[in-house]
Design a protein around this motif. Sequence first.
Motif, PDB file in Angstrom:
ATOM      1  N   GLU A  11       4.583  10.952  -2.552  1.00  0.00           N
ATOM      2  CA  GLU A  11       4.376   9.678  -1.562  1.00  0.00           C
ATOM      3  C   GLU A  11       3.377   9.879  -0.707  1.00  0.00           C
ATOM      4  O   GLU A  11       2.411   9.074  -0.340  1.00  0.00           O
TER       5      GLU A  11
ATOM      6  N   LYS B 197      -0.146   2.896 -11.175  1.00  0.00           N
ATOM      7  CA  LYS B 197      -0.490   3.650  -9.854  1.00  0.00           C
ATOM      8  C   LYS B 197      -0.522   5.206 -10.721  1.00  0.00           C
ATOM      9  O   LYS B 197       0.056   5.724 -11.556  1.00  0.00           O
TER      10      LYS B 197
ATOM     11  N   ASP C 294      -0.565  -1.957  -3.102  1.00  0.00           N
ATOM     12  CA  ASP C 294       0.518  -3.027  -2.491  1.00  0.00           C
ATOM     13  C   ASP C 294       0.064  -4.089  -1.840  1.00  0.00           C
ATOM     14  O   ASP C 294       0.462  -5.145  -1.881  1.00  0.00           O
ATOM     15  N   THR C 295      -1.077  -3.962  -1.073  1.00  0.00           N
ATOM     16  CA  THR C 295      -1.609  -5.060  -0.374  1.00  0.00           C
ATOM     17  C   THR C 295      -2.251  -6.051  -1.406  1.00  0.00           C
ATOM     18  O   THR C 295      -1.936  -7.323  -1.266  1.00  0.00           O
TER      19      THR C 295
ATOM     20  N   GLU D  67     -11.313   1.416  -1.038  1.00  0.00           N
ATOM     21  CA  GLU D  67     -10.796   0.150  -0.647  1.00  0.00           C
ATOM     22  C   GLU D  67     -11.853  -1.040  -0.801  1.00  0.00           C
ATOM     23  O   GLU D  67     -11.265  -1.943  -1.340  1.00  0.00           O
TER      24      GLU D  67
ATOM     25  N   GLU E 203     -12.309   6.645   1.679  1.00  0.00           N
ATOM     26  CA  GLU E 203     -11.478   5.854   1.527  1.00  0.00           C
ATOM     27  C   GLU E 203     -11.882   4.358   1.971  1.00  0.00           C
ATOM     28  O   GLU E 203     -11.454   3.404   1.153  1.00  0.00           O
TER      29      GLU E 203
ATOM     30  N   ALA F 245      -0.252   7.762  -0.670  1.00  0.00           N
ATOM     31  CA  ALA F 245       0.016   6.743   0.399  1.00  0.00           C
ATOM     32  C   ALA F 245      -1.332   5.810   0.435  1.00  0.00           C
ATOM     33  O   ALA F 245      -1.005   4.732   0.487  1.00  0.00           O
ATOM     34  N   PHE F 246      -2.421   6.389   0.387  1.00  0.00           N
ATOM     35  CA  PHE F 246      -3.515   5.621   0.896  1.00  0.00           C
ATOM     36  C   PHE F 246      -3.853   4.484  -0.189  1.00  0.00           C
ATOM     37  O   PHE F 246      -3.789   3.345  -0.114  1.00  0.00           O
ATOM     38  N   THR F 247      -3.927   5.246  -1.547  1.00  0.00           N
ATOM     39  CA  THR F 247      -4.151   4.058  -2.760  1.00  0.00           C
ATOM     40  C   THR F 247      -2.844   3.145  -2.860  1.00  0.00           C
ATOM     41  O   THR F 247      -3.369   2.111  -3.256  1.00  0.00           O
ATOM     42  N   ASN F 248      -1.957   3.597  -2.672  1.00  0.00           N
ATOM     43  CA  ASN F 248      -0.757   2.670  -2.813  1.00  0.00           C
ATOM     44  C   ASN F 248      -0.744   1.405  -1.873  1.00  0.00           C
ATOM     45  O   ASN F 248      -0.216   0.557  -2.159  1.00  0.00           O
ATOM     46  N   ASN F 249      -0.983   1.999  -0.919  1.00  0.00           N
ATOM     47  CA  ASN F 249      -1.325   0.864   0.248  1.00  0.00           C
ATOM     48  C   ASN F 249      -2.287  -0.156  -0.212  1.00  0.00           C
ATOM     49  O   ASN F 249      -1.965  -1.360  -0.006  1.00  0.00           O
TER      50      ASN F 249
END
Length: 148
Positions: free
Chosen positions: A75, A40, A86-87, A19, A15, A79-83
Motif C-alpha cells: 500500500e 492497478k 481512485d480520484t 498525474e 509524480e 499510494a501515489f498512483t492509487n490516489n
Amino acid sequence: IVDDLSQDVSVTDSERVFETNFSTMLKRMHDEGRNVFVLKQIPRQENFDARTSFYNSIQLGEVVPFQSESLVAHEAYTAFTNNVFDTLERESIIVTLDPKDILCGEIECKAFAYGKIVYEDPGHLNAVGSRMLDPLIEQFIDSVGRDD
C-alpha cells in the motif's frame, strides 16, 4: 518521468508529470465515449529470488520459503498512483481493477498459492499467478459485453 515542463527528474516532478499527463489522457478517452479500465499495480515481491530459492531448496532437500511482501509495504509503494486512479474512479472517468483484492490477505501479499509460486520475478506474475486474476479479467469482459 519527464515532460516539456520538467526541469529535473525528482520524485515530486515525476509524480506531477504522471498525474497530469495520465489523467489528461484518460479524461480524453472518457470524453470520446470509451470505457476505460485500469489494472492497478500487482504487489511486488522484493524478497523473491527464484534462482536462490531453487538452489537452496535443492541443497536442503526441502522448500525454502521467503518473506512475502506485507500489505502495508504494498500500500505504501502504490499510494501515489492509487490516489490518482481512485480520484479518476470517483469522477467516473475510469473503473479500476485491483489485483490486491485477490493476491493479498489482511497482512501480506501472497507469493505462493495452491502450493505453487505465483511470481516469475519480483514484479511479474507467472502463469499460476496470472490465472488467479481471472475474476478481474472476467469483470472487465462482462462489463464490456454489456455495453455492446
